[in-house]
Design an enzyme around this catalytic site. Structure first.
Site, PDB file in Angstrom:
ATOM      1  N   LYS A 102       0.660  -1.228  -0.060  1.00  0.00           N
ATOM      2  CA  LYS A 102       0.136  -0.060   0.260  1.00  0.00           C
ATOM      3  C   LYS A 102       0.814   1.358  -0.145  1.00  0.00           C
ATOM      4  O   LYS A 102       0.744   2.017  -0.602  1.00  0.00           O
ATOM      5  CB  LYS A 102      -0.947   0.092   1.280  1.00  0.00           C
ATOM      6  CG  LYS A 102      -1.887   0.969   1.462  1.00  0.00           C
ATOM      7  CD  LYS A 102      -2.865   1.115   0.457  1.00  0.00           C
ATOM      8  CE  LYS A 102      -4.139   2.230   0.740  1.00  0.00           C
ATOM      9  NZ  LYS A 102      -3.843   3.540   0.476  1.00  0.00           N
TER      10      LYS A 102
ATOM     11  N   ASN B  33       0.992   4.245  -2.680  1.00  0.00           N
ATOM     12  CA  ASN B  33       0.751   5.716  -2.281  1.00  0.00           C
ATOM     13  C   ASN B  33       2.057   6.626  -2.780  1.00  0.00           C
ATOM     14  O   ASN B  33       1.872   7.624  -2.979  1.00  0.00           O
ATOM     15  CB  ASN B  33       0.542   5.765  -0.902  1.00  0.00           C
ATOM     16  CG  ASN B  33      -0.977   5.376  -0.614  1.00  0.00           C
ATOM     17  OD1 ASN B  33      -1.088   4.513   0.380  1.00  0.00           O
ATOM     18  ND2 ASN B  33      -1.679   5.887  -1.215  1.00  0.00           N
TER      19      ASN B  33
END
Ligand code: KPL
Length: 296
Positions: free
Chosen positions: A175, A179
């Site tokens: 993740k 990002n």
């Protein structure tokens, strides 16, 4: 379960409403110190108790959904009311606050880390709308957290799918990789996520993926540049018409999560003596963009 939810923003509201609908007793901690707060999701409203220290003390679970940069300020005034057996779950974009929190908690206090891909938007009316369904992963953030596998079922029952990940750091790193490519690039160039599919961005994305693979491997994540790139491309395509959260934060001159996204990649790279010049440049470019906005 008795649950204290800290940070009733978009993701916090989603979980507060879903956990209440699943039969749990949810109380809130909010910035305004009011004794209750009405939350509204997809047109349904719930009024929940808020900022009541007795309810905090009796809670089985504290779910922390603030932005990463707010965690310390949000938790510090209340840690005194945290019962030693209460589970603490951190659910936010970026990484880093668990390092600070682990120093504040006794070793026996279960600390859990979660990441979720649900999309929630705020309408002009103040109502939140659950716009996208995605998986939630939850797993241990310290040794005591390993015994809390049941918590994944609690989350899954309230809002599927939620799964227990013994190695939650692997999920958090993927993740973070997504990002740390999408958010700063879209913030610096002032573009929607889908623009990153253009060939012009391919060289910089390749470099960023290579640096991420080096750092992630040093952190014990089995990964490859191809795997990281595939995951990023999948999210770019799925969110092509969206502006990333960092793009919006820079645009509206709000604090960004840069320190907990690119900043965390750089911190871990430095720890392992890995050079990450493209992350460094992007980090500086976002900061410059923020300063430029402030002075314009
Ligand atoms: O999480 C996101 C964000 O904007 O913070 C992505 C997945 C990049 C979607 O825009």
């Amino acid at each position: 379960m008795r649950i204290t939810l800290i940070g009733a923003g978009a993701i916090g509201t989603l979980w507060a409403v879903k956990l209440t609908q699943a039969g749990h007793s949810v109380s809130l901690v909010t910035r305004d110190h009011a004794s209750e707060r009405t939350l509204s999701l997809d047109g349904t409203s719930f009024t929940l108790p808020a900022n009541q220290t007795a309810l905090m003390q009796q809670s089985d679970l504290w779910l922390v959904c603030t932005k990463a940069y707010d965690i310390q300020a949000a938790l510090l005034p209340y840690l005194f009311y945290l019962h030693p057996e209460t589970l603490v779950v951190l659910m936010h974009n970026g990484m880093g606050p668990h390092q600070w929190l682990a120093t504040q908690l006794p070793d026996a206090q279960p600390l859990l880390l979660a990441t979720t891909s649900h999309g929630v938007c705020r309408a002009r009316t103040g109502d939140y709308q659950h716009t996208g369904h995605g998986p939630t992963a939850i797993g241990p953030g310290n040794q005591a957290g390993h015994a809390c596998t049941f918590i994944a079922e609690v989350f899954d029952h309230a809002l599927p799918t939620a799964t227990w990940k013994r190695d939650i750091f692997q999920s958090l790193w993927y993740k973070l990789a997504i990002n740390s490519v999408i958010n700063p690039l879209t913030a610096v160039h002032g573009i929607q996520n889908g623009e990153l599919l253009k060939v012009d961005y391919d060289p910089i994305i390749r470099e960023l993926c290579q640096e991420l693979a080096n750092v992630m491997r040093a952190e014990g994540v089995h990964t490859s540049v191809t795997e990281i790139r595939q995951q990023i491309d999948t999210v770019v395509k799925a969110t092509a018409n969206n502006y990333s959260s960092m793009n919006r934060d820079v645009f509206y001159q709000r604090p960004t999560e840069l320190e907990y996204i690119t900043g965390y990649v750089l911190q871990r790279a430095a720890e392992h003596h890995i050079s990450a010049p493209h992350h460094q440049q992007l980090y500086q470019a976002v900061q410059q963009g923020q300063r430029h906005k402030e002075s314009s």
